[in-house]
Design an enzyme around this catalytic site. Structure first.
Site, PDB file in Angstrom:
ATOM      1  N   GLU A  40     -56.562  12.804  11.961  1.00 29.50           N
ATOM      2  CA  GLU A  40     -55.544  13.498  11.160  1.00 29.50           C
ATOM      3  C   GLU A  40     -56.123  14.822  10.630  1.00 29.50           C
ATOM      4  O   GLU A  40     -57.319  14.907  10.327  1.00 29.50           O
ATOM      5  CB  GLU A  40     -55.207  12.569   9.977  1.00 29.50           C
ATOM      6  CG  GLU A  40     -54.187  13.087   8.994  1.00 29.50           C
ATOM      7  CD  GLU A  40     -53.968  12.070   7.843  1.00 29.50           C
ATOM      8  OE1 GLU A  40     -54.744  11.089   7.710  1.00 29.50           O
ATOM      9  OE2 GLU A  40     -53.005  12.269   7.079  1.00 29.50           O
ATOM     10  N   LYS A 111     -45.725  13.422   9.859  1.00 32.63           N
ATOM     11  CA  LYS A 111     -46.022  12.157   9.153  1.00 32.63           C
ATOM     12  C   LYS A 111     -44.870  11.715   8.253  1.00 32.63           C
ATOM     13  O   LYS A 111     -44.421  12.457   7.380  1.00 32.63           O
ATOM     14  CB  LYS A 111     -47.302  12.327   8.336  1.00 32.63           C
ATOM     15  CG  LYS A 111     -47.838  11.061   7.706  1.00 32.63           C
ATOM     16  CD  LYS A 111     -49.193  11.341   7.037  1.00 32.63           C
ATOM     17  CE  LYS A 111     -49.845  10.100   6.459  1.00 32.63           C
ATOM     18  NZ  LYS A 111     -51.173  10.416   5.880  1.00 32.63           N
ATOM     19  N   CYS A 148     -52.170   7.926  10.138  1.00 29.01           N
ATOM     20  CA  CYS A 148     -52.886   7.270   9.037  1.00 29.01           C
ATOM     21  C   CYS A 148     -52.013   6.297   8.244  1.00 29.01           C
ATOM     22  O   CYS A 148     -51.634   5.271   8.752  1.00 29.01           O
ATOM     23  CB  CYS A 148     -53.539   8.325   8.143  1.00 29.01           C
ATOM     24  SG  CYS A 148     -54.969   7.652   7.256  1.00 29.01           S
TER      25      CYS A 148
HETATM   26  C1  ACM Z   1     -54.077   8.774   4.662  1.00 23.76           C
HETATM   27  O1  ACM Z   1     -52.921   8.539   4.983  1.00 23.76           O
HETATM   28  N1  ACM Z   1     -54.699   9.867   5.038  1.00 23.76           N
HETATM   29  C2  ACM Z   1     -54.825   7.811   3.840  1.00 23.76           C
END
Ligand code: ACM
Length: 267
Positions: A40, A111, A148
């Protein structure tokens, strides 16, 4: 089909340094891949102290430097590459993932579930969870992206699996300790391959500090860990898989994980 991850430590707000490091590690890797997954926010690092700082390390997709560099590497290595990226789109920032292909195409995922202070810097994703077909000598394979913290919502992986994903690419900057174990469940409950590409190292910015847990993993459709990286090393690890395994959703001769769902009781 060969799938892998690159685990490394991005430098905060130094996109050029991060591009150089990624290029060097991938071009020096002796193993070829069909699909390689990076962490990420691989262009920018994670622990911003202001929105301006996040903006300074962001770029547009697909025209920005980081994307163009990934595209060149993808072409040179004849490998699809999926990477987390700090994306600028107008006056918004997204915590995104891009998939670049050897023939120059780019797909984007933004995201869905933002974690902690990400809610200050980023707008929650508006792309939804989508699946993309990739093709090559390995045939045609459906790949989904999540980022993530999306993992903690079982709906993320389930949505991708229901849309046909055989492989879930999972760029990560994990700070909690249980995702790597939890990916066993995400893989098994959906009978998909998962590639969690985590970062390593500690980031310090003013009075803030975060430790990232490394231990990137590739898990197969039956929950076997095909690769596990160390906690702190920069590396590429690779697994040879048969993506067709993910088309078989039968757990027993009488249980199909999709056909047995009782959706009338899930609301
Ligand atoms: C995250 O979503 N970077 C913990």
């Amino acid at each position: 089909m060969k799938i892998g991850f690159l685990q490394f430590k991005p430098v905060l707000c130094k996109p050029d340094e991060n591009i150089d490091k990624i290029r060097e590690i991938i071009l020096n890797c002796k193993t070829d891949h069909d699909l390689l997954v990076l962490p990420e926010l691989a262009n920018s690092g994670y622990l911003f102290s202001s929105r301006d700082e996040a903006i300074s390390a962001s770029e547009i997709i697909p025209g920005g430097k980081f994307c163009r560099a990934l595209s060149e590497i993808s072409k040179e290595k004849n490998s699809y590459i999926i990477s987390g990226i700090c994306e600028k789109a107008g006056d918004r920032l997204y915590n995104s993932a891009v998939m670049v292909s050897p023939n120059g195409e780019t797909e984007t995922y933004r995201k869905t579930h933002l974690f902690f202070d990400e809610k200050i810097w980023f707008t929650a994703g508006d792309t939804g969870l989508n699946v993309f077909e990739i093709s090559g000598n390995f045939g045609k394979v459906k790949v989904g992206m999540m980022i993530c913290f999306d993992w903690i919502f079982p709906e993320s992986a389930r949505t991708l699996a229901l849309k046909g994903a055989q492989i879930i690419a999972h760029p990560s900057n994990l700070v909690l300790s249980y995702c790597q174990q939890a990916m066993f469940t995400r893989a098994v409950e959906n009978r998909v391959f998962t590639v969690t590409a985590n970062r390593t190292g500690t980031e310090i910015n003013g009075d803030k500090e975060l430790y990232f847990t490394g231990k990137s993993v590739i898990v197969d459709t039956k929950g076997n860990y095909l690769c596990t990286a160390g906690e702190d090393n920069e590396c590429i690890l690779t697994a040879e898989i048969d993506p067709e395994d993910a088309l078989d959703k039968n757990v027993t001769s009488k249980n199909n994980i999709f056909e047995d769902r009782r959706t009338e009781f899930y609301r």
